[in-house]
Design an enzyme around this catalytic site. Sequence first.
Site, PDB file in Angstrom:
ATOM      1  N   ASP A 266       0.842  -1.199   0.000  1.00  0.00           N
ATOM      2  CA  ASP A 266       0.000   0.000   0.000  1.00  0.00           C
ATOM      3  C   ASP A 266       0.873   1.243   0.000  1.00  0.00           C
ATOM      4  O   ASP A 266       0.364   2.360  -0.057  1.00  0.00           O
ATOM      5  CB  ASP A 266      -0.911  -0.014   1.246  1.00  0.00           C
ATOM      6  CG  ASP A 266      -1.897   1.141   1.256  1.00  0.00           C
ATOM      7  OD1 ASP A 266      -2.668   1.263   0.278  1.00  0.00           O
ATOM      8  OD2 ASP A 266      -1.898   1.922   2.223  1.00  0.00           O
ATOM      9  N   GLU A 271       6.759   6.767  -3.970  1.00  0.00           N
ATOM     10  CA  GLU A 271       5.330   7.035  -4.177  1.00  0.00           C
ATOM     11  C   GLU A 271       4.995   8.517  -4.296  1.00  0.00           C
ATOM     12  O   GLU A 271       3.951   8.866  -4.850  1.00  0.00           O
ATOM     13  CB  GLU A 271       4.499   6.434  -3.046  1.00  0.00           C
ATOM     14  CG  GLU A 271       4.659   7.097  -1.703  1.00  0.00           C
ATOM     15  CD  GLU A 271       3.748   6.465  -0.647  1.00  0.00           C
ATOM     16  OE1 GLU A 271       2.895   7.188  -0.132  1.00  0.00           O
ATOM     17  OE2 GLU A 271       3.882   5.266  -0.358  1.00  0.00           O
TER      18      GLU A 271
END
Length: 340
Positions: A266, A271
Amino acid sequence: MSSNTALNNKIAFFSTQPYDKAFFNKYNSDFGFELDYYETQLNLQTVVLIENASIVCVFVNDIVSEAVIRQLAEKNVKIIALRCAGFNNVDLEAAKKYNIKVCRVPAYSPQAVAEHAMAMILTLNRKTHKAYNRVREQNFSLNGLLGFDLFGKTIGIIGTGNIGRAFAKIALGFGCKVLAYDIVQNEEMIKDGVSFVSLNEIFKSSDIISLHCPLNDQTKHVINDDSIALMKNSVMIINTSRGGLIETSAVIEGLKEGKIGYLGIDVYEQEEKLFFRDLSADIIQDDAIQRLMSFPNVLVTAHQAFFTNEALTQIALVTFNNIKSLLIQNDIENKAALLV
Protein backbone atom coordinates in the site's frame (compact mmCIF):
# COMPACT_ATOMS: atom_id res chain seq x y z
CA MET A 1 -8.65 32.05 19.45
CA SER A 2 -5.13 32.91 20.60
CA SER A 3 -5.35 36.47 21.85
CA ASN A 4 -2.50 35.79 24.28
CA THR A 5 -0.04 35.00 21.52
CA ALA A 6 1.49 36.82 18.57
CA LEU A 7 0.70 33.88 16.32
CA ASN A 8 -2.27 34.00 13.94
CA ASN A 9 -4.53 30.97 13.51
CA LYS A 10 -4.10 30.51 9.77
CA ILE A 11 -3.20 27.00 8.60
CA ALA A 12 -1.70 26.30 5.16
CA PHE A 13 -2.50 22.74 4.05
CA PHE A 14 -0.35 21.00 1.44
CA SER A 15 -0.99 17.84 -0.64
CA THR A 16 -4.69 18.53 -0.16
CA GLN A 17 -7.27 16.14 -1.57
CA PRO A 18 -11.05 16.76 -1.75
CA TYR A 19 -11.62 14.49 1.25
CA ASP A 20 -9.10 16.50 3.31
CA LYS A 21 -11.10 19.66 2.66
CA ALA A 22 -14.37 17.92 3.47
CA PHE A 23 -13.25 16.58 6.85
CA PHE A 24 -11.20 19.57 7.99
CA ASN A 25 -13.92 22.03 6.96
CA LYS A 26 -16.54 19.91 8.75
CA TYR A 27 -14.74 19.95 12.10
CA ASN A 28 -13.25 23.45 11.88
CA SER A 29 -16.59 24.93 13.01
CA ASP A 30 -15.57 24.00 16.57
CA PHE A 31 -12.12 25.60 16.27
CA GLY A 32 -12.39 28.66 14.03
CA PHE A 33 -9.08 28.36 12.21
CA GLU A 34 -8.47 30.12 8.90
CA LEU A 35 -7.71 27.41 6.35
CA ASP A 36 -5.69 27.73 3.13
CA TYR A 37 -5.61 24.62 0.93
CA TYR A 38 -2.96 23.80 -1.68
CA GLU A 39 -3.19 20.70 -3.84
CA THR A 40 0.54 20.77 -4.50
CA GLN A 41 3.15 19.01 -2.41
CA LEU A 42 5.20 21.11 0.00
CA ASN A 43 8.78 21.39 -1.21
CA LEU A 44 11.44 24.03 -1.82
CA GLN A 45 9.61 25.32 -4.90
CA THR A 46 6.12 25.54 -3.36
CA VAL A 47 6.96 26.96 0.08
CA VAL A 48 6.63 30.42 -1.50
CA LEU A 49 2.84 29.89 -1.68
CA ILE A 50 2.48 30.38 2.08
CA GLU A 51 1.08 33.79 2.94
CA ASN A 52 0.79 35.01 6.54
CA ALA A 53 0.26 31.53 8.00
CA SER A 54 1.73 30.56 11.38
CA ILE A 55 0.96 26.86 10.82
CA VAL A 56 1.55 24.45 7.94
CA CYS A 57 -0.21 21.09 7.78
CA VAL A 58 1.56 18.37 5.80
CA PHE A 59 1.09 14.73 4.82
CA VAL A 60 3.32 11.71 4.19
CA ASN A 61 4.91 12.77 0.91
CA ASP A 62 5.51 16.45 1.60
CA ILE A 63 9.23 17.28 1.70
CA VAL A 64 10.04 19.11 4.94
CA SER A 65 13.82 19.30 4.64
CA GLU A 66 16.14 21.74 6.38
CA ALA A 67 16.04 24.01 3.33
CA VAL A 68 12.23 24.07 3.43
CA ILE A 69 12.20 24.60 7.21
CA ARG A 70 14.58 27.55 6.83
CA GLN A 71 12.10 29.11 4.39
CA LEU A 72 9.22 28.37 6.78
CA ALA A 73 11.08 30.12 9.59
CA GLU A 74 11.67 33.16 7.37
CA LYS A 75 7.90 33.25 6.78
CA ASN A 76 7.33 33.17 10.56
CA VAL A 77 5.79 29.69 10.55
CA LYS A 78 5.86 28.38 14.12
CA ILE A 79 4.09 25.00 13.86
CA ILE A 80 4.41 22.09 11.43
CA ALA A 81 1.40 19.82 11.94
CA LEU A 82 1.59 16.35 10.39
CA ARG A 83 -1.83 14.85 9.69
CA CYS A 84 -0.34 11.35 9.86
CA ALA A 85 1.65 9.19 12.28
CA GLY A 86 4.91 8.83 10.34
CA PHE A 87 7.42 11.69 10.35
CA ASN A 88 10.41 10.39 8.38
CA ASN A 89 9.86 13.18 5.81
CA VAL A 90 10.53 15.95 8.37
CA ASP A 91 14.00 17.10 9.45
CA LEU A 92 13.33 17.30 13.20
CA GLU A 93 16.80 18.62 14.03
CA ALA A 94 16.28 21.51 11.62
CA ALA A 95 12.90 22.24 13.23
CA LYS A 96 14.60 22.47 16.63
CA LYS A 97 17.30 24.70 15.17
CA TYR A 98 14.71 27.15 13.81
CA ASN A 99 12.45 26.90 16.87
CA ILE A 100 9.48 25.41 15.02
CA LYS A 101 7.17 23.02 16.87
CA VAL A 102 6.33 19.74 15.11
CA CYS A 103 3.28 17.65 15.99
CA ARG A 104 1.64 14.59 14.52
CA VAL A 105 -1.36 12.26 14.85
CA PRO A 106 0.24 9.29 16.65
CA ALA A 107 -2.88 7.11 16.40
CA TYR A 108 -6.02 7.75 14.39
CA SER A 109 -7.57 4.41 13.54
CA PRO A 110 -5.06 1.57 13.91
CA GLN A 111 -7.89 -0.76 12.89
CA ALA A 112 -8.17 0.96 9.50
CA VAL A 113 -4.59 0.08 8.50
CA ALA A 114 -4.64 -3.34 10.18
CA GLU A 115 -7.87 -4.31 8.42
CA HIS A 116 -6.48 -3.17 5.06
CA ALA A 117 -3.40 -5.33 5.61
CA MET A 118 -5.66 -8.34 6.19
CA ALA A 119 -7.77 -7.38 3.16
CA MET A 120 -4.61 -7.47 1.03
CA ILE A 121 -3.71 -10.90 2.41
CA LEU A 122 -7.16 -12.30 1.64
CA THR A 123 -7.23 -10.72 -1.82
CA LEU A 124 -3.81 -12.05 -2.80
CA ASN A 125 -4.58 -15.47 -1.38
CA ARG A 126 -8.11 -16.03 -2.68
CA LYS A 127 -7.62 -13.84 -5.78
CA THR A 128 -10.96 -12.09 -5.32
CA HIS A 129 -9.86 -9.19 -7.54
CA LYS A 130 -9.26 -11.62 -10.40
CA ALA A 131 -12.46 -13.55 -9.73
CA TYR A 132 -14.46 -10.30 -9.81
CA ASN A 133 -13.11 -9.33 -13.23
CA ARG A 134 -13.44 -12.88 -14.56
CA VAL A 135 -17.11 -13.28 -13.60
CA ARG A 136 -17.97 -9.87 -15.10
CA GLU A 137 -16.77 -11.34 -18.40
CA GLN A 138 -19.03 -14.37 -17.82
CA ASN A 139 -16.06 -16.62 -17.14
CA PHE A 140 -17.05 -18.84 -14.22
CA SER A 141 -14.01 -21.10 -14.31
CA LEU A 142 -12.05 -21.62 -11.09
CA ASN A 143 -8.76 -22.42 -12.81
CA GLY A 144 -5.95 -20.23 -11.50
CA LEU A 145 -7.87 -19.10 -8.39
CA LEU A 146 -6.53 -21.70 -5.96
CA GLY A 147 -5.75 -20.31 -2.51
CA PHE A 148 -4.80 -21.70 0.90
CA ASP A 149 -6.32 -21.79 4.38
CA LEU A 150 -5.10 -18.96 6.59
CA PHE A 151 -6.02 -21.05 9.63
CA GLY A 152 -2.86 -22.55 11.13
CA LYS A 153 -0.44 -20.48 9.06
CA THR A 154 2.36 -18.49 10.69
CA ILE A 155 2.14 -14.72 10.36
CA GLY A 156 5.17 -12.64 11.33
CA ILE A 157 4.64 -9.04 12.39
CA ILE A 158 7.51 -6.56 12.33
CA GLY A 159 6.58 -3.65 14.59
CA THR A 160 4.02 -3.90 17.39
CA GLY A 161 2.82 -0.33 17.84
CA ASN A 162 -0.88 0.49 17.70
CA ILE A 163 -1.33 -0.88 14.18
CA GLY A 164 0.83 -3.98 14.71
CA ARG A 165 -1.16 -4.84 17.84
CA ALA A 166 -4.48 -4.36 16.04
CA PHE A 167 -3.27 -6.56 13.18
CA ALA A 168 -2.13 -9.27 15.62
CA LYS A 169 -5.65 -9.50 17.08
CA ILE A 170 -7.09 -9.94 13.58
CA ALA A 171 -4.53 -12.62 12.70
CA LEU A 172 -5.22 -14.48 15.95
CA GLY A 173 -8.92 -14.35 15.12
CA PHE A 174 -8.22 -16.24 11.90
CA GLY A 175 -6.53 -18.99 13.91
CA CYS A 176 -3.02 -18.10 12.78
CA LYS A 177 0.15 -18.62 14.76
CA VAL A 178 1.45 -15.10 15.32
CA LEU A 179 5.13 -14.19 15.73
CA ALA A 180 6.25 -10.64 16.42
CA TYR A 181 9.43 -8.62 16.51
CA ASP A 182 9.92 -5.27 18.18
CA ILE A 183 12.54 -3.57 20.34
CA VAL A 184 10.16 -3.77 23.30
CA GLN A 185 7.97 -6.82 23.86
CA ASN A 186 4.29 -6.20 24.58
CA GLU A 187 3.03 -8.18 27.58
CA GLU A 188 -0.62 -7.90 26.58
CA MET A 189 0.14 -9.44 23.18
CA ILE A 190 2.06 -12.26 24.85
CA LYS A 191 -0.99 -12.98 27.02
CA ASP A 192 -3.09 -13.09 23.84
CA GLY A 193 -0.81 -15.80 22.44
CA VAL A 194 1.71 -13.84 20.36
CA SER A 195 5.31 -15.09 20.47
CA PHE A 196 8.05 -12.45 20.39
CA VAL A 197 11.07 -13.74 18.47
CA SER A 198 14.18 -12.40 16.74
CA LEU A 199 13.96 -10.67 13.38
CA ASN A 200 15.75 -13.59 11.72
CA GLU A 201 13.18 -15.97 13.21
CA ILE A 202 10.40 -13.87 11.66
CA PHE A 203 12.08 -14.20 8.28
CA LYS A 204 12.74 -17.93 8.60
CA SER A 205 9.45 -19.14 10.09
CA SER A 206 6.68 -16.94 8.65
CA ASP A 207 4.35 -17.89 5.83
CA ILE A 208 3.21 -14.26 5.76
CA ILE A 209 5.23 -11.22 6.87
CA SER A 210 3.42 -7.95 7.59
CA LEU A 211 5.34 -4.71 8.14
CA HIS A 212 4.05 -2.27 10.77
CA CYS A 213 7.20 -0.45 11.91
CA PRO A 214 8.25 3.19 11.34
CA LEU A 215 10.86 4.07 8.75
CA ASN A 216 14.21 5.04 10.26
CA ASP A 217 17.90 4.25 9.85
CA GLN A 218 17.45 0.88 11.56
CA THR A 219 14.43 -0.24 9.53
CA LYS A 220 15.23 1.15 6.08
CA HIS A 221 15.27 -1.73 3.57
CA VAL A 222 14.60 -4.32 6.28
CA ILE A 223 13.30 -6.38 3.37
CA ASN A 224 16.40 -6.85 1.22
CA ASP A 225 18.35 -9.57 -0.60
CA ASP A 226 19.74 -11.01 2.63
CA SER A 227 16.44 -11.12 4.54
CA ILE A 228 14.57 -12.53 1.54
CA ALA A 229 17.15 -15.32 1.28
CA LEU A 230 16.18 -16.43 4.81
CA MET A 231 12.46 -16.60 4.02
CA LYS A 232 10.31 -19.60 3.16
CA ASN A 233 9.69 -20.28 -0.49
CA SER A 234 6.47 -18.62 -1.71
CA VAL A 235 6.40 -16.27 1.29
CA MET A 236 3.79 -13.49 1.28
CA ILE A 237 5.02 -9.97 2.15
CA ILE A 238 2.61 -7.17 3.07
CA ASN A 239 3.61 -3.53 3.56
CA THR A 240 1.09 -0.95 4.78
CA SER A 241 3.67 1.11 6.68
CA ARG A 242 6.34 2.99 4.69
CA GLY A 243 7.71 2.26 1.23
CA GLY A 244 11.34 2.54 2.29
CA LEU A 245 11.06 -0.58 4.44
CA ILE A 246 11.33 -2.59 1.22
CA GLU A 247 14.24 -2.53 -1.20
CA THR A 248 12.28 -2.60 -4.45
CA SER A 249 15.01 -4.16 -6.60
CA ALA A 250 15.36 -7.02 -4.08
CA VAL A 251 11.65 -7.91 -4.09
CA ILE A 252 11.57 -7.77 -7.89
CA GLU A 253 14.36 -10.36 -7.95
CA GLY A 254 12.57 -12.40 -5.29
CA LEU A 255 9.38 -12.38 -7.37
CA LYS A 256 11.23 -13.31 -10.57
CA GLU A 257 12.92 -16.24 -8.83
CA GLY A 258 9.66 -17.42 -7.25
CA LYS A 259 11.03 -16.96 -3.71
CA ILE A 260 8.33 -14.38 -3.00
CA GLY A 261 4.97 -15.96 -3.77
CA TYR A 262 2.84 -12.89 -3.06
CA LEU A 263 3.49 -9.19 -2.52
CA GLY A 264 0.97 -6.65 -1.28
CA ILE A 265 2.06 -3.03 -0.96
CA ASP A 266 0.00 0.00 0.00
CA VAL A 267 3.16 2.12 0.10
CA TYR A 268 6.09 2.50 -2.28
CA GLU A 269 9.53 4.02 -1.88
CA GLN A 270 9.05 6.52 -4.74
CA GLU A 271 5.33 7.04 -4.18
CA GLU A 272 5.50 10.82 -3.84
CA LYS A 273 5.72 11.03 -7.64
CA LEU A 274 2.72 8.76 -8.16
CA PHE A 275 0.25 8.29 -5.33
CA PHE A 276 -2.82 10.50 -4.72
CA ARG A 277 -2.89 11.52 -8.40
CA ASP A 278 -4.79 10.39 -11.47
CA LEU A 279 -2.07 9.38 -13.94
CA SER A 280 -4.32 7.25 -16.15
CA ALA A 281 -3.54 9.36 -19.23
CA ASP A 282 0.19 9.67 -18.50
CA ILE A 283 3.24 7.60 -19.38
CA ILE A 284 4.66 6.58 -16.00
CA GLN A 285 8.44 6.97 -16.02
CA ASP A 286 9.03 4.79 -12.94
CA ASP A 287 10.23 1.46 -14.34
CA ALA A 288 10.29 -0.25 -10.93
CA ILE A 289 6.60 0.27 -10.15
CA GLN A 290 5.70 -0.76 -13.71
CA ARG A 291 7.71 -3.95 -13.28
CA LEU A 292 6.05 -4.67 -9.93
CA MET A 293 2.57 -4.18 -11.36
CA SER A 294 3.37 -6.58 -14.22
CA PHE A 295 3.53 -9.55 -11.82
CA PRO A 296 0.25 -11.46 -11.45
CA ASN A 297 0.98 -12.14 -7.77
CA VAL A 298 1.50 -8.49 -6.78
CA LEU A 299 -1.24 -6.25 -5.41
CA VAL A 300 -0.64 -2.50 -5.24
CA THR A 301 -2.98 -0.02 -3.56
CA ALA A 302 -2.19 3.69 -3.48
CA HIS A 303 -1.65 4.48 0.22
CA GLN A 304 -5.28 3.64 0.91
CA ALA A 305 -4.99 1.77 4.21
CA PHE A 306 -5.75 4.81 6.40
CA PHE A 307 -8.74 5.82 4.28
CA THR A 308 -11.81 5.25 6.43
CA ASN A 309 -14.43 7.64 7.77
CA GLU A 310 -13.29 6.96 11.34
CA ALA A 311 -9.63 7.57 10.57
CA LEU A 312 -10.21 10.82 8.67
CA THR A 313 -12.43 12.09 11.50
CA GLN A 314 -9.70 11.37 14.06
CA ILE A 315 -7.00 12.90 11.86
CA ALA A 316 -8.92 16.18 11.58
CA LEU A 317 -9.86 16.36 15.27
CA VAL A 318 -6.43 15.40 16.63
CA THR A 319 -4.62 17.75 14.22
CA PHE A 320 -6.84 20.68 15.22
CA ASN A 321 -6.51 19.88 18.94
CA ASN A 322 -2.72 19.59 18.63
CA ILE A 323 -2.52 23.02 16.99
CA LYS A 324 -4.93 24.57 19.51
CA SER A 325 -2.87 23.24 22.42
CA LEU A 326 0.37 24.57 20.96
CA LEU A 327 -1.15 27.99 20.27
CA ILE A 328 -2.64 28.34 23.74
CA GLN A 329 -0.16 26.57 26.02
CA ASN A 330 2.84 25.81 23.79
CA ASP A 331 2.53 22.12 24.67
CA ILE A 332 0.43 19.00 23.99
CA GLU A 333 -0.90 16.74 26.70
CA ASN A 334 -0.30 13.60 24.62
CA LYS A 335 3.51 13.58 24.50
CA ALA A 336 3.52 11.07 21.63
CA ALA A 337 1.96 13.77 19.45
CA LEU A 338 4.71 16.33 20.05
CA LEU A 339 7.89 15.63 18.11
CA VAL A 340 9.66 18.98 18.59
